[in-house]
Design a protein around this motif. Structure first.
Motif, PDB file in Angstrom:
ATOM      1  N   SER A   3      37.808  36.717  39.337  1.00 53.89           N
ATOM      2  CA  SER A   3      37.974  36.343  40.235  1.00 53.89           C
ATOM      3  C   SER A   3      37.716  35.182  41.189  1.00 53.89           C
ATOM      4  CB  SER A   3      37.799  37.315  41.418  1.00 53.89           C
ATOM      5  OG  SER A   3      37.559  37.139  42.663  1.00 53.89           O
ATOM      6  N   ASP A   4      38.358  33.896  41.880  1.00 54.89           N
ATOM      7  CA  ASP A   4      37.727  33.217  43.047  1.00 54.89           C
ATOM      8  C   ASP A   4      37.373  33.047  44.172  1.00 54.89           C
ATOM      9  OD1 ASP A   4      38.524  30.776  41.049  1.00 54.89           O
ATOM     10  OD2 ASP A   4      41.242  31.151  41.686  1.00 54.89           O
ATOM     11  N   SER A   5      38.593  34.628  44.641  1.00 51.89           N
ATOM     12  CA  SER A   5      37.731  34.905  46.192  1.00 51.89           C
ATOM     13  C   SER A   5      35.930  35.097  45.493  1.00 51.89           C
ATOM     14  CB  SER A   5      38.828  36.372  46.568  1.00 51.89           C
ATOM     15  OG  SER A   5      38.771  37.305  45.738  1.00 51.89           O
ATOM     16  N   ALA A   6      35.668  36.168  44.826  1.00 58.12           N
ATOM     17  CA  ALA A   6      34.363  36.839  44.576  1.00 58.12           C
ATOM     18  C   ALA A   6      33.385  35.426  44.370  1.00 58.12           C
ATOM     19  CB  ALA A   6      34.900  37.558  43.634  1.00 58.12           C
ATOM     20  N   ALA A   7      34.338  34.605  43.465  1.00 57.72           N
ATOM     21  CA  ALA A   7      33.194  33.154  43.640  1.00 57.72           C
ATOM     22  C   ALA A   7      32.663  33.247  44.286  1.00 57.72           C
ATOM     23  CB  ALA A   7      34.087  32.347  42.550  1.00 57.72           C
ATOM     24  N   SER A  40      38.846  38.610  49.428  1.00 52.54           N
ATOM     25  CA  SER A  40      40.577  39.158  49.053  1.00 52.54           C
ATOM     26  C   SER A  40      41.509  38.140  48.358  1.00 52.54           C
ATOM     27  CB  SER A  40      41.044  39.912  49.981  1.00 52.54           C
ATOM     28  OG  SER A  40      42.268  40.343  50.076  1.00 52.54           O
ATOM     29  N   PRO A  41      41.931  38.330  47.604  1.00 58.44           N
ATOM     30  CA  PRO A  41      43.437  36.952  47.364  1.00 58.44           C
ATOM     31  C   PRO A  41      44.261  38.083  47.991  1.00 58.44           C
ATOM     32  CG  PRO A  41      43.465  38.823  45.450  1.00 58.44           C
ATOM     33  CD  PRO A  41      42.108  39.149  46.187  1.00 58.44           C
ATOM     34  N   VAL A  42      45.239  36.764  48.316  1.00 58.82           N
ATOM     35  CA  VAL A  42      46.721  36.514  49.532  1.00 58.82           C
ATOM     36  C   VAL A  42      47.523  37.795  48.418  1.00 58.82           C
ATOM     37  CG1 VAL A  42      48.059  35.741  50.181  1.00 58.82           C
ATOM     38  CG2 VAL A  42      45.861  34.736  50.897  1.00 58.82           C
ATOM     39  N   TYR A  43      48.078  38.803  48.266  1.00 57.21           N
ATOM     40  CA  TYR A  43      49.212  38.892  47.995  1.00 57.21           C
ATOM     41  C   TYR A  43      50.206  39.908  48.654  1.00 57.21           C
ATOM     42  CZ  TYR A  43      46.414  40.317  43.275  1.00 57.21           C
ATOM     43  OH  TYR A  43      45.496  40.294  41.922  1.00 57.21           O
ATOM     44  N   ASN A  44      51.344  38.892  48.459  1.00 54.74           N
ATOM     45  CA  ASN A  44      52.434  38.849  49.223  1.00 54.74           C
ATOM     46  C   ASN A  44      52.455  38.913  50.567  1.00 54.74           C
ATOM     47  OD1 ASN A  44      54.363  38.580  46.470  1.00 54.74           O
ATOM     48  ND2 ASN A  44      53.320  40.871  45.743  1.00 54.74           N
ATOM     49  N   GLY A  45      51.330  38.044  50.659  1.00 59.99           N
ATOM     50  CA  GLY A  45      51.486  37.786  52.246  1.00 59.99           C
ATOM     51  C   GLY A  45      50.342  38.704  53.276  1.00 59.99           C
ATOM     52  N   GLY A  83      44.310  31.895  47.934  1.00 56.12           N
ATOM     53  CA  GLY A  83      45.565  32.332  48.051  1.00 56.12           C
ATOM     54  C   GLY A  83      46.430  30.683  46.721  1.00 56.12           C
ATOM     55  N   GLY A  84      47.375  31.324  46.140  1.00 59.37           N
ATOM     56  CA  GLY A  84      47.470  30.604  44.912  1.00 59.37           C
ATOM     57  C   GLY A  84      48.406  29.246  45.179  1.00 59.37           C
ATOM     58  N   CYS A  85      49.108  29.653  46.316  1.00 57.11           N
ATOM     59  CA  CYS A  85      50.307  28.456  47.157  1.00 57.11           C
ATOM     60  C   CYS A  85      49.908  27.775  48.234  1.00 57.11           C
ATOM     61  CB  CYS A  85      51.652  29.158  47.558  1.00 57.11           C
ATOM     62  SG  CYS A  85      51.985  30.875  46.732  1.00 57.11           S
TER      63      CYS A  85
HETATM   64  C1  LIG Z   1      50.720  40.347  43.372  1.00 62.27           C
HETATM   65  C2  LIG Z   1      50.515  38.663  43.241  1.00 62.27           C
HETATM   66  C3  LIG Z   1      50.569  38.133  45.027  1.00 62.27           C
HETATM   67  C4  LIG Z   1      50.578  37.310  45.376  1.00 62.27           C
HETATM   68  N1  LIG Z   1      51.235  37.047  46.384  1.00 62.27           N
HETATM   69  C5  LIG Z   1      51.286  35.373  46.815  1.00 62.27           C
HETATM   70  C6  LIG Z   1      51.008  35.017  48.317  1.00 62.27           C
HETATM   71  O1  LIG Z   1      51.888  35.742  48.148  1.00 62.27           O
HETATM   72  N2  LIG Z   1      50.816  33.784  48.676  1.00 62.27           N
HETATM   73  C7  LIG Z   1      49.682  32.646  47.364  1.00 62.27           C
HETATM   74  O2  LIG Z   1      48.979  32.234  48.017  1.00 62.27           O
HETATM   75  N3  LIG Z   1      49.118  33.960  46.439  1.00 62.27           N
HETATM   76  C8  LIG Z   1      49.607  34.525  46.627  1.00 62.27           C
HETATM   77  N4  LIG Z   1      49.676  34.792  45.435  1.00 62.27           N
HETATM   78  C9  LIG Z   1      48.296  34.467  43.775  1.00 62.27           C
HETATM   79  C10 LIG Z   1      47.141  34.623  44.513  1.00 62.27           C
HETATM   80  O3  LIG Z   1      46.342  34.976  45.629  1.00 62.27           O
HETATM   81  C11 LIG Z   1      45.917  33.615  43.573  1.00 62.27           C
HETATM   82  O4  LIG Z   1      45.792  33.928  42.723  1.00 62.27           O
HETATM   83  C12 LIG Z   1      44.205  34.206  43.808  1.00 62.27           C
HETATM   84  O5  LIG Z   1      43.938  33.084  44.136  1.00 62.27           O
HETATM   85  C13 LIG Z   1      43.852  34.894  43.242  1.00 62.27           C
HETATM   86  O6  LIG Z   1      42.354  35.447  43.788  1.00 62.27           O
HETATM   87  P1  LIG Z   1      41.695  35.502  42.792  1.00 62.27           P
HETATM   88  O7  LIG Z   1      40.891  35.565  42.043  1.00 62.27           O
HETATM   89  O8  LIG Z   1      40.281  36.533  43.738  1.00 62.27           O
HETATM   90  O9  LIG Z   1      42.143  37.514  43.020  1.00 62.27           O
HETATM   91  C14 LIG Z   1      49.354  36.025  44.270  1.00 62.27           C
HETATM   92  C15 LIG Z   1      48.951  36.701  42.928  1.00 62.27           C
HETATM   93  C16 LIG Z   1      49.096  38.572  42.669  1.00 62.27           C
HETATM   94  C17 LIG Z   1      48.799  38.473  41.226  1.00 62.27           C
END
Ligand SMILES: Cc1cc2nc3c(=O)[nH]c(=O)nc-3n(C[C@H](O)[C@H](O)[C@H](O)COP(=O)(O)O)c2cc1C
Length: 191
Positions: free
Chosen positions: A15-19, A81-86, A127-129
């Motif tokens: 996990s990126d957020s955990a790292a 935390s990662p961002v999931y759908n905002g 966040g991925g985006c």
């Molecule tokens: C179900 C899901 C929803 C996501 N929604 C978003 C989003 O709304 N905005 C965004 O920037 N990234 C989104 N992402 C990408 C993650 O936020 C991104 O890969 C994040 O760095 C993962 O962090 P982690 O490695 O700690 O899990 C989403 C990923 C998943 C799997």
């Protein structure tokens, strides 16, 4: 000794957020006791909105009793935390909603502060985006902190992780946030 509680909100092993949270934690005091929780392993039941915590002290659901004890004992709380759908991923959101019992303690039972120990909090978001800055998540957590006797002292937001690996600059930012979070009372920012 100080207690640091970390709540990870990612299901991913790498996990990126955990790292980034671990980089932030490098700045903790030498005598810190760290307790780590992963929301995906906790399986917290969602808040039922039943109003039970308005009538009695504490949540009527008992699955988080041990967690609440650790949470109340913490001097520092780190949310990663990662961002999931905002928003926050569902398992972490469930935990945040379960803090409703502290809101009830404050406003239904008039306990001030609802948690005795004042603590500092940090939020690490990835966040991925490129565009997603997690502003609403930060605002929501900051608001919640008011009934958790917590001050959201440091926020790290790293975007664009779907297209690139975390950089040294990202880790440096997390360490800087850690330095702010764990700064001793009265210590100057650039001391
Ligand atoms: C179900 C899901 C929803 C996501 N929604 C978003 C989003 O709304 N905005 C965004 O920037 N990234 C989104 N992402 C990408 C993650 O936020 C991104 O890969 C994040 O760095 C993962 O962090 P982690 O490695 O700690 O899990 C989403 C990923 C998943 C799997």
């Amino acid at each position: 000794m100080v207690n640091v509680l970390v709540i990870y909100g990612s299901p991913r092993a790498k996990s990126d957020s955990a790292a980034l949270a671990r980089a932030l934690l490098e700045q903790r005091p030498a005598d810190a006791a760290v307790k780590e929780y992963n929301a995906y392993r906790m399986n917290a039941r969602p808040c039922l909105g039943c109003g039970g915590c308005d009538r009695q002290v504490g949540c009527v659901q008992r699955d988080l009793d041990g967690f609440y004890r650790d949470f109340e004992a913490a001097d520092y709380v780190v949310f990663a935390s990662p961002v999931y759908n905002g928003g926050f991923p569902a398992p972490l959101k469930a935990i945040l909603d379960r803090f409703q019992c502290y809101y009830a303690l404050r406003f239904a039972h008039r306990v001030k502060p609802p948690i005795e120990k004042h603590r500092r909090a940090a939020l690490v978001l990835t966040g991925g985006c490129e565009a997603e800055g997690g502003e609403q998540m930060t605002a929501a957590l900051r608001q919640q902190c008011t009934v958790l006797n917590a001050e959201l002292t440091a926020v790290v937001t790293v975007t664009g992780t779907d297209k690139r690996a975390l950089s040294q600059a990202d880790f440096a930012e997390a360490r800087e946030a850690g330095a702010v979070l764990f700064r001793e009372e009265g210590e100057k920012e650039n001391a």
